[in-house]
Design a protein around this motif. Structure first.
Motif, PDB file in Angstrom:
ATOM      1  N   GLY A 196       0.802  -1.215   0.000  1.00 48.60           N
ATOM      2  CA  GLY A 196       0.000   0.000   0.000  1.00 48.60           C
ATOM      3  C   GLY A 196       0.836   1.266   0.000  1.00 48.60           C
ATOM      4  N   ARG A 197       1.980   1.214   0.669  1.00 48.18           N
ATOM      5  CA  ARG A 197       2.851   2.396   0.693  1.00 48.18           C
ATOM      6  C   ARG A 197       3.349   2.715  -0.716  1.00 48.18           C
ATOM      7  NH1 ARG A 197       4.059   0.389   5.918  1.00 48.18           N
ATOM      8  NH2 ARG A 197       5.738  -0.978   5.221  1.00 48.18           N
ATOM      9  N   VAL A 198       3.592   1.668  -1.506  1.00 46.59           N
ATOM     10  CA  VAL A 198       4.039   1.891  -2.887  1.00 46.59           C
ATOM     11  C   VAL A 198       2.918   2.541  -3.696  1.00 46.59           C
ATOM     12  CG1 VAL A 198       4.819   0.756  -4.998  1.00 46.59           C
ATOM     13  CG2 VAL A 198       5.630  -0.061  -2.773  1.00 46.59           C
ATOM     14  N   LEU A 199       1.682   2.080  -3.510  1.00 44.85           N
ATOM     15  CA  LEU A 199       0.544   2.674  -4.221  1.00 44.85           C
ATOM     16  C   LEU A 199       0.355   4.142  -3.832  1.00 44.85           C
ATOM     17  CD1 LEU A 199      -2.265  -0.050  -4.208  1.00 44.85           C
ATOM     18  CD2 LEU A 199      -0.848   0.683  -6.122  1.00 44.85           C
ATOM     19  N   GLU A 200       0.499   4.418  -2.544  1.00 44.00           N
ATOM     20  CA  GLU A 200       0.309   5.801  -2.088  1.00 44.00           C
ATOM     21  C   GLU A 200       1.377   6.718  -2.671  1.00 44.00           C
ATOM     22  OE1 GLU A 200      -2.044   6.397   1.877  1.00 44.00           O
ATOM     23  OE2 GLU A 200      -0.205   5.291   2.310  1.00 44.00           O
ATOM     24  N   GLU A 201       2.603   6.232  -2.732  1.00 41.12           N
ATOM     25  CA  GLU A 201       3.686   7.040  -3.289  1.00 41.12           C
ATOM     26  C   GLU A 201       3.470   7.306  -4.776  1.00 41.12           C
ATOM     27  OE1 GLU A 201       7.121   4.749  -2.390  1.00 41.12           O
ATOM     28  OE2 GLU A 201       7.078   5.191  -0.239  1.00 41.12           O
ATOM     29  N   ASN A 202       2.718   6.413  -5.434  1.00 39.17           N
ATOM     30  CA  ASN A 202       2.482   6.539  -6.875  1.00 39.17           C
ATOM     31  C   ASN A 202       1.025   6.870  -7.183  1.00 39.17           C
ATOM     32  OD1 ASN A 202       5.131   5.669  -8.235  1.00 39.17           O
ATOM     33  ND2 ASN A 202       4.802   4.060  -6.733  1.00 39.17           N
ATOM     34  N   ARG A 203       0.373   7.595  -6.258  1.00 39.67           N
ATOM     35  CA  ARG A 203      -1.049   7.883  -6.457  1.00 39.67           C
ATOM     36  C   ARG A 203      -1.359   8.548  -7.800  1.00 39.67           C
ATOM     37  NH1 ARG A 203      -5.777   8.515  -2.763  1.00 39.67           N
ATOM     38  NH2 ARG A 203      -7.385   9.281  -4.144  1.00 39.67           N
ATOM     39  N   PRO A 204      -0.511   9.476  -8.319  1.00 42.63           N
ATOM     40  CA  PRO A 204      -0.824  10.073  -9.622  1.00 42.63           C
ATOM     41  C   PRO A 204      -0.973   9.036 -10.733  1.00 42.63           C
ATOM     42  CG  PRO A 204       0.870  11.349  -8.514  1.00 42.63           C
ATOM     43  CD  PRO A 204       0.681  10.091  -7.704  1.00 42.63           C
ATOM     44  N   PHE A 205      -0.340   7.869 -10.577  1.00 46.45           N
ATOM     45  CA  PHE A 205      -0.518   6.779 -11.540  1.00 46.45           C
ATOM     46  C   PHE A 205      -1.591   5.808 -11.062  1.00 46.45           C
ATOM     47  CE2 PHE A 205       0.589   2.478 -13.084  1.00 46.45           C
ATOM     48  CZ  PHE A 205       0.523   2.701 -14.445  1.00 46.45           C
ATOM     49  N   SER A 206      -1.593   5.499  -9.763  1.00 44.65           N
ATOM     50  CA  SER A 206      -2.489   4.475  -9.223  1.00 44.65           C
ATOM     51  C   SER A 206      -3.954   4.846  -9.384  1.00 44.65           C
ATOM     52  CB  SER A 206      -2.196   4.250  -7.728  1.00 44.65           C
ATOM     53  OG  SER A 206      -0.862   3.880  -7.508  1.00 44.65           O
ATOM     54  N   GLU A 207      -4.300   6.110  -9.104  1.00 45.50           N
ATOM     55  CA  GLU A 207      -5.710   6.506  -9.123  1.00 45.50           C
ATOM     56  C   GLU A 207      -6.313   6.426 -10.522  1.00 45.50           C
ATOM     57  OE1 GLU A 207      -8.638  10.135  -7.652  1.00 45.50           O
ATOM     58  OE2 GLU A 207      -6.497  10.201  -7.216  1.00 45.50           O
ATOM     59  N   PRO A 208      -5.725   7.096 -11.526  1.00 46.90           N
ATOM     60  CA  PRO A 208      -6.328   6.977 -12.862  1.00 46.90           C
ATOM     61  C   PRO A 208      -6.262   5.556 -13.415  1.00 46.90           C
ATOM     62  CG  PRO A 208      -4.250   8.187 -12.949  1.00 46.90           C
ATOM     63  CD  PRO A 208      -4.600   8.038 -11.515  1.00 46.90           C
ATOM     64  N   ARG A 209      -5.236   4.818 -13.042  1.00 43.99           N
ATOM     65  CA  ARG A 209      -5.130   3.433 -13.503  1.00 43.99           C
ATOM     66  C   ARG A 209      -6.343   2.623 -13.049  1.00 43.99           C
ATOM     67  NH1 ARG A 209      -3.997  -1.160 -10.895  1.00 43.99           N
ATOM     68  NH2 ARG A 209      -3.108  -2.880 -12.095  1.00 43.99           N
ATOM     69  N   LEU A 210      -6.688   2.721 -11.762  1.00 41.88           N
ATOM     70  CA  LEU A 210      -7.833   1.976 -11.246  1.00 41.88           C
ATOM     71  C   LEU A 210      -9.129   2.422 -11.917  1.00 41.88           C
ATOM     72  CD1 LEU A 210      -6.951   1.861  -7.444  1.00 41.88           C
ATOM     73  CD2 LEU A 210      -6.946  -0.056  -9.044  1.00 41.88           C
ATOM     74  N   GLU A 211      -9.260   3.714 -12.180  1.00 38.39           N
ATOM     75  CA  GLU A 211     -10.462   4.223 -12.828  1.00 38.39           C
ATOM     76  C   GLU A 211     -10.588   3.691 -14.256  1.00 38.39           C
ATOM     77  OE1 GLU A 211      -9.944   8.407 -12.522  1.00 38.39           O
ATOM     78  OE2 GLU A 211     -10.606   8.518 -10.436  1.00 38.39           O
ATOM     79  N   ILE A 212      -9.482   3.669 -14.974  1.00 34.61           N
ATOM     80  CA  ILE A 212      -9.496   3.184 -16.363  1.00 34.61           C
ATOM     81  C   ILE A 212      -9.841   1.701 -16.403  1.00 34.61           C
ATOM     82  CG2 ILE A 212      -8.032   2.727 -18.375  1.00 34.61           C
ATOM     83  CD1 ILE A 212      -6.488   5.352 -17.494  1.00 34.61           C
ATOM     84  N   ILE A 213      -9.242   0.916 -15.516  1.00 35.44           N
ATOM     85  CA  ILE A 213      -9.527  -0.520 -15.486  1.00 35.44           C
ATOM     86  C   ILE A 213     -10.998  -0.761 -15.161  1.00 35.44           C
ATOM     87  CG2 ILE A 213      -9.087  -2.649 -14.197  1.00 35.44           C
ATOM     88  CD1 ILE A 213      -6.160  -1.739 -13.968  1.00 35.44           C
ATOM     89  N   ALA A 214     -11.530  -0.021 -14.179  1.00 31.64           N
ATOM     90  CA  ALA A 214     -12.933  -0.211 -13.781  1.00 31.64           C
ATOM     91  C   ALA A 214     -13.888   0.088 -14.928  1.00 31.64           C
ATOM     92  CB  ALA A 214     -13.247   0.672 -12.591  1.00 31.64           C
ATOM     93  N   ALA A 215     -13.497   0.988 -15.829  1.00 35.60           N
ATOM     94  CA  ALA A 215     -14.376   1.403 -16.922  1.00 35.60           C
ATOM     95  C   ALA A 215     -14.197   0.578 -18.193  1.00 35.60           C
ATOM     96  CB  ALA A 215     -14.126   2.880 -17.240  1.00 35.60           C
ATOM     97  N   THR A 216     -13.262  -0.386 -18.191  1.00 41.09           N
ATOM     98  CA  THR A 216     -12.922  -1.108 -19.423  1.00 41.09           C
ATOM     99  C   THR A 216     -13.020  -2.609 -19.218  1.00 41.09           C
ATOM    100  OG1 THR A 216     -11.325   0.684 -19.856  1.00 41.09           O
ATOM    101  CG2 THR A 216     -11.211  -1.263 -21.266  1.00 41.09           C
ATOM    102  N   PRO A 217     -14.036  -3.269 -19.796  1.00 41.40           N
ATOM    103  CA  PRO A 217     -14.204  -4.716 -19.592  1.00 41.40           C
ATOM    104  C   PRO A 217     -12.957  -5.539 -19.931  1.00 41.40           C
ATOM    105  CG  PRO A 217     -16.165  -3.798 -20.609  1.00 41.40           C
ATOM    106  CD  PRO A 217     -15.147  -2.698 -20.577  1.00 41.40           C
TER     107      PRO A 217
END
Length: 200
Positions: A91-112
């Protein structure tokens, strides 16, 4: 032009995120990602086998880090406690990379297509975690269940963190595992007494 392989890879990831958000994953090509990043298409394929993998960059490193964290966890911990400590590290790695982690999760959630890919990656990762737990002496059945349940809690916490950034991912993760323990500790409610059995 990027001067190093690491810089080219970073720029390709950023370009992919921008284009996927602007146009959608399906309408974006590898050539367009390369052009946005300032490299040629050959460079793109030198770093990534296809345009899906840009969003899963670092998966092998994550798997290795998680397996190592399980192996190095203090002796005597219950499987879920081992996994909580392991995921807190990730989780610490994800938090440090939030500018990548957040949009990445959003894109995956929107794409079957990407959700299917994520499920396959998650299955591979949970298998690896279950194997690491087995090497600690956890029985096969419990190791698999703990890995799958723990990963689901981690994924739940990551989504909660995206939805509510006022709390850290670590706080969401602790809450998810607390909720998981509360669910498993809930006793079964005894069935209601049959009135006919007392009417004599």
């Amino acid at each position: 032009m990027p001067r190093s392989g690491a810089e080219a890879r970073r720029r390709l990831r950023q370009a992919a995120l921008e284009l996927y958000r602007e146009r959608g994953y399906d309408r974006t090509t590898a050539a367009e990602i390369a052009a946005r990043a300032g490299v040629n298409e050959r460079t793109f394929f030198r770093h990534f086998p296809d345009k899906r993998e840009v969003l899963f960059d670092g998966e092998a490193d994550l798997r290795d880090a998680l397996i190592q964290a399980v192996a190095e966890a203090p002796a005597g911990l219950e499987p879920l406690d081992v996994l909580l400590g392991t995921f807190r590290t990730a989780g610490r790695v994800l938090e440090e990379n939030r500018p990548f982690s957040e949009p990445r999760l959003e894109i995956i959630a929107a794409t079957p297509t990407l959700r299917e890919r994520e499920l396959a990656k998650a299955a591979s990762l949970t298998d690896a975690l279950a194997g690491a737990l087995r090497r600690r002496g956890v029985p096969d059945r419990l190791a698999a269940l703990a890995a799958q349940t723990g990963w689901a809690a981690f994924h739940h916490a990551a989504q909660a963190w995206i939805d509510d950034p006022s709390q850290s991912l670590d706080a969401h993760l602790l809450q998810a595992f607390d909720d998981l323990r509360a669910l498993s500790a809930t006793g079964r409610t005894p069935p209601p007494e049959d009135p006919s059995s007392t009417a004599r």
